[in-house]
Design a protein around this motif. Sequence first.
Motif, PDB file in Angstrom:
ATOM      1  N   TRP A  86     -70.978  56.101  81.784  1.00  0.00           N
ATOM      2  CA  TRP A  86     -70.627  57.364  81.071  1.00  0.00           C
ATOM      3  C   TRP A  86     -70.119  57.110  79.592  1.00  0.00           C
ATOM      4  O   TRP A  86     -70.293  58.143  78.485  1.00  0.00           O
ATOM      5  CB  TRP A  86     -69.773  58.360  81.786  1.00  0.00           C
ATOM      6  N   GLN A  87     -69.390  56.034  79.442  1.00  0.00           N
ATOM      7  CA  GLN A  87     -68.578  55.605  78.203  1.00  0.00           C
ATOM      8  C   GLN A  87     -69.610  55.319  77.069  1.00  0.00           C
ATOM      9  O   GLN A  87     -69.451  55.612  75.810  1.00  0.00           O
ATOM     10  CB  GLN A  87     -68.077  54.363  78.522  1.00  0.00           C
ATOM     11  N   VAL A  88     -70.866  54.663  77.546  1.00  0.00           N
ATOM     12  CA  VAL A  88     -72.092  54.734  76.455  1.00  0.00           C
ATOM     13  C   VAL A  88     -72.670  55.864  76.255  1.00  0.00           C
ATOM     14  O   VAL A  88     -72.892  56.186  74.958  1.00  0.00           O
ATOM     15  CB  VAL A  88     -73.078  53.725  77.385  1.00  0.00           C
ATOM     16  N   GLN A  89     -72.864  56.817  77.191  1.00  0.00           N
ATOM     17  CA  GLN A  89     -73.154  58.225  76.563  1.00  0.00           C
ATOM     18  C   GLN A  89     -72.170  58.955  75.622  1.00  0.00           C
ATOM     19  O   GLN A  89     -72.795  59.563  74.560  1.00  0.00           O
ATOM     20  CB  GLN A  89     -73.231  58.892  77.899  1.00  0.00           C
ATOM     21  N   VAL A  90     -70.950  58.573  75.829  1.00  0.00           N
ATOM     22  CA  VAL A  90     -70.051  59.146  74.725  1.00  0.00           C
ATOM     23  C   VAL A  90     -70.358  58.651  73.512  1.00  0.00           C
ATOM     24  O   VAL A  90     -70.517  59.483  72.589  1.00  0.00           O
ATOM     25  CB  VAL A  90     -68.538  58.733  75.223  1.00  0.00           C
ATOM     26  N   HIS A  91     -70.314  57.377  73.105  1.00  0.00           N
ATOM     27  CA  HIS A  91     -70.775  56.668  72.087  1.00  0.00           C
ATOM     28  C   HIS A  91     -72.156  57.315  71.199  1.00  0.00           C
ATOM     29  O   HIS A  91     -72.094  57.428  70.262  1.00  0.00           O
ATOM     30  CB  HIS A  91     -70.638  55.284  71.973  1.00  0.00           C
ATOM     31  N   ALA A  92     -73.100  57.450  72.092  1.00  0.00           N
ATOM     32  CA  ALA A  92     -74.415  57.692  71.701  1.00  0.00           C
ATOM     33  C   ALA A  92     -74.458  59.252  71.298  1.00  0.00           C
ATOM     34  O   ALA A  92     -74.927  59.478  70.147  1.00  0.00           O
ATOM     35  CB  ALA A  92     -75.409  57.519  72.934  1.00  0.00           C
ATOM     36  N   ILE A  93     -73.763  60.171  72.095  1.00  0.00           N
ATOM     37  CA  ILE A  93     -73.701  61.331  71.615  1.00  0.00           C
ATOM     38  C   ILE A  93     -72.749  61.868  70.406  1.00  0.00           C
ATOM     39  O   ILE A  93     -73.199  62.574  69.339  1.00  0.00           O
ATOM     40  CB  ILE A  93     -73.213  62.336  72.790  1.00  0.00           C
ATOM     41  N   LEU A  94     -71.736  61.066  70.306  1.00  0.00           N
ATOM     42  CA  LEU A  94     -70.945  60.954  69.104  1.00  0.00           C
ATOM     43  C   LEU A  94     -71.716  60.482  67.727  1.00  0.00           C
ATOM     44  O   LEU A  94     -71.587  60.819  66.678  1.00  0.00           O
ATOM     45  CB  LEU A  94     -69.545  60.484  69.179  1.00  0.00           C
ATOM     46  N   GLY A  95     -72.277  59.204  68.163  1.00  0.00           N
ATOM     47  CA  GLY A  95     -72.982  58.823  67.040  1.00  0.00           C
ATOM     48  C   GLY A  95     -74.365  59.521  66.564  1.00  0.00           C
ATOM     49  O   GLY A  95     -74.472  59.562  65.250  1.00  0.00           O
ATOM     50  N   LEU A  96     -75.011  60.380  67.427  1.00  0.00           N
ATOM     51  CA  LEU A  96     -75.896  61.409  67.046  1.00  0.00           C
ATOM     52  C   LEU A  96     -75.463  62.233  66.263  1.00  0.00           C
ATOM     53  O   LEU A  96     -75.859  62.785  65.081  1.00  0.00           O
ATOM     54  CB  LEU A  96     -76.670  61.707  68.124  1.00  0.00           C
ATOM     55  N   ARG A 134     -72.828  67.893  63.190  1.00  0.00           N
ATOM     56  CA  ARG A 134     -72.512  68.487  64.155  1.00  0.00           C
ATOM     57  C   ARG A 134     -72.862  68.296  65.784  1.00  0.00           C
ATOM     58  O   ARG A 134     -74.003  67.531  65.767  1.00  0.00           O
ATOM     59  CB  ARG A 134     -73.203  69.980  64.093  1.00  0.00           C
ATOM     60  N   LEU A 135     -72.148  68.369  66.768  1.00  0.00           N
ATOM     61  CA  LEU A 135     -72.492  67.715  68.073  1.00  0.00           C
ATOM     62  C   LEU A 135     -73.747  68.533  68.553  1.00  0.00           C
ATOM     63  O   LEU A 135     -73.916  69.893  68.309  1.00  0.00           O
ATOM     64  CB  LEU A 135     -71.259  68.102  68.801  1.00  0.00           C
ATOM     65  N   ASP A 136     -74.707  68.151  69.436  1.00  0.00           N
ATOM     66  CA  ASP A 136     -75.598  68.679  69.927  1.00  0.00           C
ATOM     67  C   ASP A 136     -75.057  69.454  71.510  1.00  0.00           C
ATOM     68  O   ASP A 136     -75.020  68.388  72.281  1.00  0.00           O
ATOM     69  CB  ASP A 136     -76.723  67.806  70.242  1.00  0.00           C
ATOM     70  N   PRO A 137     -74.816  70.600  71.682  1.00  0.00           N
ATOM     71  CA  PRO A 137     -74.522  71.025  73.016  1.00  0.00           C
ATOM     72  C   PRO A 137     -75.376  70.688  74.045  1.00  0.00           C
ATOM     73  O   PRO A 137     -74.854  70.574  75.119  1.00  0.00           O
ATOM     74  CB  PRO A 137     -74.309  72.480  72.638  1.00  0.00           C
ATOM     75  N   TRP A 138     -76.797  70.837  73.843  1.00  0.00           N
ATOM     76  CA  TRP A 138     -77.690  70.291  74.916  1.00  0.00           C
ATOM     77  C   TRP A 138     -77.331  68.870  75.332  1.00  0.00           C
ATOM     78  O   TRP A 138     -77.488  68.659  76.642  1.00  0.00           O
ATOM     79  CB  TRP A 138     -79.132  70.650  74.442  1.00  0.00           C
ATOM     80  N   LEU A 139     -77.040  68.010  74.495  1.00  0.00           N
ATOM     81  CA  LEU A 139     -76.962  66.579  74.954  1.00  0.00           C
ATOM     82  C   LEU A 139     -75.898  66.436  75.756  1.00  0.00           C
ATOM     83  O   LEU A 139     -75.686  65.673  76.716  1.00  0.00           O
ATOM     84  CB  LEU A 139     -76.890  65.576  73.754  1.00  0.00           C
ATOM     85  N   VAL A 140     -74.821  67.200  75.257  1.00  0.00           N
ATOM     86  CA  VAL A 140     -73.459  67.202  76.188  1.00  0.00           C
ATOM     87  C   VAL A 140     -73.661  67.788  77.619  1.00  0.00           C
ATOM     88  O   VAL A 140     -73.039  67.204  78.526  1.00  0.00           O
ATOM     89  CB  VAL A 140     -72.536  68.117  75.674  1.00  0.00           C
ATOM     90  N   THR A 141     -74.590  68.763  77.396  1.00  0.00           N
ATOM     91  CA  THR A 141     -74.888  69.315  79.115  1.00  0.00           C
ATOM     92  C   THR A 141     -75.530  68.217  79.756  1.00  0.00           C
ATOM     93  O   THR A 141     -75.591  68.377  81.079  1.00  0.00           O
ATOM     94  CB  THR A 141     -75.675  70.651  78.935  1.00  0.00           C
ATOM     95  N   ARG A 142     -76.275  67.474  79.181  1.00  0.00           N
ATOM     96  CA  ARG A 142     -77.298  66.291  79.973  1.00  0.00           C
ATOM     97  C   ARG A 142     -76.107  65.151  80.478  1.00  0.00           C
ATOM     98  O   ARG A 142     -76.614  64.464  81.233  1.00  0.00           O
ATOM     99  CB  ARG A 142     -78.094  66.008  79.064  1.00  0.00           C
ATOM    100  N   ALA A 143     -75.068  65.158  79.834  1.00  0.00           N
ATOM    101  CA  ALA A 143     -74.491  63.993  79.972  1.00  0.00           C
ATOM    102  C   ALA A 143     -73.540  63.883  81.188  1.00  0.00           C
ATOM    103  O   ALA A 143     -73.547  65.058  81.989  1.00  0.00           O
ATOM    104  CB  ALA A 143     -73.355  63.706  78.910  1.00  0.00           C
ATOM    105  N   ALA A 144     -73.020  62.978  81.804  1.00  0.00           N
ATOM    106  CA  ALA A 144     -71.928  62.737  82.978  1.00  0.00           C
ATOM    107  C   ALA A 144     -70.831  63.435  82.773  1.00  0.00           C
ATOM    108  O   ALA A 144     -70.505  63.732  81.612  1.00  0.00           O
ATOM    109  CB  ALA A 144     -71.561  61.242  83.431  1.00  0.00           C
ATOM    110  N   PRO A 145     -70.376  64.259  83.815  1.00  0.00           N
ATOM    111  CA  PRO A 145     -69.095  65.102  83.623  1.00  0.00           C
ATOM    112  C   PRO A 145     -68.011  64.368  82.885  1.00  0.00           C
ATOM    113  O   PRO A 145     -67.363  64.904  82.027  1.00  0.00           O
ATOM    114  CB  PRO A 145     -68.604  65.583  84.842  1.00  0.00           C
TER     115      PRO A 145
END
Length: 495
Positions: A77-87, A95-106
């Motif tokens: 999940w920590q890698v997911q955090v960096h990837a979503i913020l990086g995008l 701007r953050l992509d809400p759809w990507l956030v919904t696909r990530a781990a809680p």
Amino acid sequence: MRRWIGLIPFPAVAVLTITAACQTAAADTLDASIRHLRRAVIQQRDGSHLRLLLSLRQLRDPTLQPLFHQLAQHAEWQVQVHAILGLAEIDEDQRLDPWLVTRAAPAAQEQVIPSALDMDLIGPEEMTELLAWEDLPPLARVMLIGELLSLGEEPDLEELNRLAGSADPVKGMASCFLAQCGDHAAFSSYRRELSEGLKRIRQPRLLWIFDVIRQYRLTALLSWVRQVIEDPDSDEDVGYWGLFTILKLDPERGVPLWTRFLGDAPTHRKSVRFALLLMQAGPDVPSSAYDRLHADDELLERMIRAGKAVSSGEDATQPLIDLLEMGHFRSADWVLSTAPDLPVDQAARIYLHVIETAEADRPLQSERITMAKLAAARLFEIDRGTLLERLASAEDDSLTQQAILLGLFETRSAAAGEAAAKLRRIGAGRADSLTLLLIAKHAETLSEADSRQLGVIAAGGGRVSDVLQVQAAWLYLKLTNQLDSALSRILADRQ
């Protein structure tokens, strides 16, 4: 094959040999770059891959999009955090992509959302879209509600009451937000829970609630904060941070309390701590409050003078510089946190002073280098010409030159690369490597010689840290048109 060698003129043989050697070297550099980048996408026991991912994000390079999209689905999940913020950081609108956030781990969602809020990567539109998603974790949900509340939006009270029935920390935040909206029932219950808990558990929860109150400016809870700090059973830290909370949000109410808690004959340590309270509370604290402190040494005298200058709106440049000269870490940290709110000319002079004294042989030497990097980044944003002049005049390979170059890594402006291109490079020292990295970060192409040297850095030969080496590896693949073919190797078996 041996019989043909005698028929080829010697110079041609030499050319073939050199060409083969160059091809081998290029292949080795490619492999080394891929190996180092794989360290960023494969979980390391010491967590070093997360530092490398953060460094890649610092590039703010749109070509990272395919990599980050793949990593947004990483098992960790920590890698997911960096990837979503990086995008989000390389998004055209940032701007953050809400759809990507919904696909990530809680766990990733609970980390991404506060980080995006801190970095201004999420606005009301994205917050509303995320709140409409039913499976958003409660902590992420209550954070977004609190953010919208602080922006003046009317929250869903029914949903807040539901969240107030959760476990901490969601319960605490939701009950605080309800109290700010005028509904104190949930917070009254939470208060009883806090008062009945064991002291060792109650203290950290109180400090955390104080932080929530400050962050979201929950002024309706300040009377309760006062009750807590006036309780004889409250310990020193609870009293200190509770008092700071009141000072920060309501100086008029906080200063009389601060005076009473300071007392008539405070120790030097207490006087310094209470001076810091006033300073950190901000310029809304009246300058007259500092008159209640008695300067019994030079540090306290300079703290008082600097605090009064900021609160009174005077030119605070020299008092702040004088305070920096004391080498007191918490005061220096306050100066740098205060400088962005000063008039541009004052802030620029302070930043330049920090850079000029980066190598001073006095307290806080290592911290001074770190502060100089920050000062360089900020000075570039408000007075680019002054910073670039100082960079041009810095001694080759000096710590000052390196600090300025590192500060320039923070900007997206092509002017940083242009300034680096004007510097003399005389070898493969660390400053030379930093210079080439800055050039490469903003360049569309490099000369053959610079490409080779960038490959050396990417392979670990540039005297830079691993976090900068990973940037060199990505830039090398990008500028030698090898990203597409290398990406599958970088991402292979990453989970």
